[in-house]
Scaffold this active site. Structure first.
Site, PDB file in Angstrom:
ATOM      1  N   HIS A  18      96.439  35.919 -48.419  1.00 36.98           N
ATOM      2  CA  HIS A  18      96.993  37.254 -48.176  1.00 36.98           C
ATOM      3  C   HIS A  18      96.239  38.296 -49.008  1.00 36.98           C
ATOM      4  O   HIS A  18      95.894  39.371 -48.515  1.00 36.98           O
ATOM      5  CB  HIS A  18      98.481  37.323 -48.573  1.00 36.98           C
ATOM      6  CG  HIS A  18      99.388  36.507 -47.725  1.00 36.98           C
ATOM      7  ND1 HIS A  18     100.272  35.596 -48.268  1.00 36.98           N
ATOM      8  CD2 HIS A  18      99.574  36.449 -46.384  1.00 36.98           C
ATOM      9  CE1 HIS A  18     100.963  35.029 -47.299  1.00 36.98           C
ATOM     10  NE2 HIS A  18     100.552  35.528 -46.143  1.00 36.98           N
ATOM     11  N   LYS A  42     113.757  32.353 -40.590  1.00 38.16           N
ATOM     12  CA  LYS A  42     113.236  31.543 -41.689  1.00 38.16           C
ATOM     13  C   LYS A  42     114.187  31.578 -42.875  1.00 38.16           C
ATOM     14  O   LYS A  42     114.853  32.573 -43.112  1.00 38.16           O
ATOM     15  CB  LYS A  42     111.868  32.068 -42.153  1.00 38.16           C
ATOM     16  CG  LYS A  42     110.748  31.840 -41.175  1.00 38.16           C
ATOM     17  CD  LYS A  42     109.431  32.303 -41.791  1.00 38.16           C
ATOM     18  CE  LYS A  42     108.267  32.076 -40.846  1.00 38.16           C
ATOM     19  NZ  LYS A  42     106.991  32.535 -41.455  1.00 38.16           N
ATOM     20  N   ARG A  91      93.933  32.555 -39.374  1.00 33.23           N
ATOM     21  CA  ARG A  91      93.190  31.500 -40.037  1.00 33.23           C
ATOM     22  C   ARG A  91      92.363  30.692 -39.054  1.00 33.23           C
ATOM     23  O   ARG A  91      91.284  30.239 -39.370  1.00 33.23           O
ATOM     24  CB  ARG A  91      94.155  30.568 -40.772  1.00 33.23           C
ATOM     25  CG  ARG A  91      94.950  31.242 -41.859  1.00 33.23           C
ATOM     26  CD  ARG A  91      95.975  30.304 -42.434  1.00 33.23           C
ATOM     27  NE  ARG A  91      96.926  29.886 -41.418  1.00 33.23           N
ATOM     28  CZ  ARG A  91      98.183  30.301 -41.326  1.00 33.23           C
ATOM     29  NH1 ARG A  91      98.663  31.136 -42.204  1.00 33.23           N
ATOM     30  NH2 ARG A  91      98.979  29.878 -40.384  1.00 33.23           N
ATOM     31  N   SER A 129     101.704  30.149 -46.550  1.00 35.34           N
ATOM     32  CA  SER A 129     102.840  30.097 -47.468  1.00 35.34           C
ATOM     33  C   SER A 129     103.584  28.773 -47.329  1.00 35.34           C
ATOM     34  O   SER A 129     104.007  28.181 -48.320  1.00 35.34           O
ATOM     35  CB  SER A 129     103.793  31.264 -47.204  1.00 35.34           C
ATOM     36  OG  SER A 129     103.167  32.484 -47.482  1.00 35.34           O
TER      37      SER A 129
END
Length: 169
Positions: A18, A42, A91, A129
């Site tokens: 990040h 989440k 990514r 994360s």
């Protein structure tokens, strides 16, 4: 008019991946707002306030970066902040479909909003994360994956989680 971009995310926790996107974005735009949002789907490790605090500490070296939080629609938040650019990092190819869908929906909701997708740097391409949390929860070393202030907070939080689980047994 000052060119403002928003880099939204749950940042639970903020990773060095990040921070790489933040640093690179800060060289492109006059001002970056790192915007922490609450994802109702989440279960976060850290509260929104804790995530904002950790991000502020991790980004303090960037003079044109501020940290904020929001809930609701990202396009509404962008309008409030006079931002027309949303920054997203990916990514791998597997991230593209979800980001494309979000960008398309945001464009539908507000045609004045543009999304800029930055590829992750190679050294961070595996980093998320979720991966960091999983490694930390199982005792893996997360040094170099998250900023030092976040690593310390994660170690403390994992100790708290383990103590709570011990009491439940």
């Amino acid at each position: 008019m000052k060119q403002i971009a928003i880099y939204p995310g749950s940042f639970d926790p903020v990773t060095n991946g990040h921070l790489d996107i933040i640093e690179r974005s800060s060289k492109i735009f006059e001002h970056i707002i790192v915007a922490v949002f609450c994802n109702p789907f989440k279960e976060p490790m850290f509260t929104m306030e804790e995530r904002v605090e950790m991000l502020k500490e991790a980004t303090k070296k960037f003079k044109n970066v501020s940290v904020d939080s929001f809930d609701g629609l990202l396009v509404d938040y962008a309008k409030q902040k006079n931002a027309r650019i949303i920054i997203r990092g990916i990514r791998a190819v597997s991230d593209f479909e979800g980001e494309f869908q979000k960008a398309s929906m945001n464009k539908k909701l507000d045609p004045n909003i543009e999304t800029l997708i930055l590829m992750s740097s190679n050294e961070h391409a595996f980093l998320s994360s979720s991966v960091v949390k999983e490694a930390a929860l199982f005792g893996g070393c997360i040094r170099g994956l998250v900023p030092p202030n976040v690593q310390e907070r994660m170690i403390q939080r994992i100790k708290e989680i383990r103590r709570m689980k011990q009491k439940q047994l």
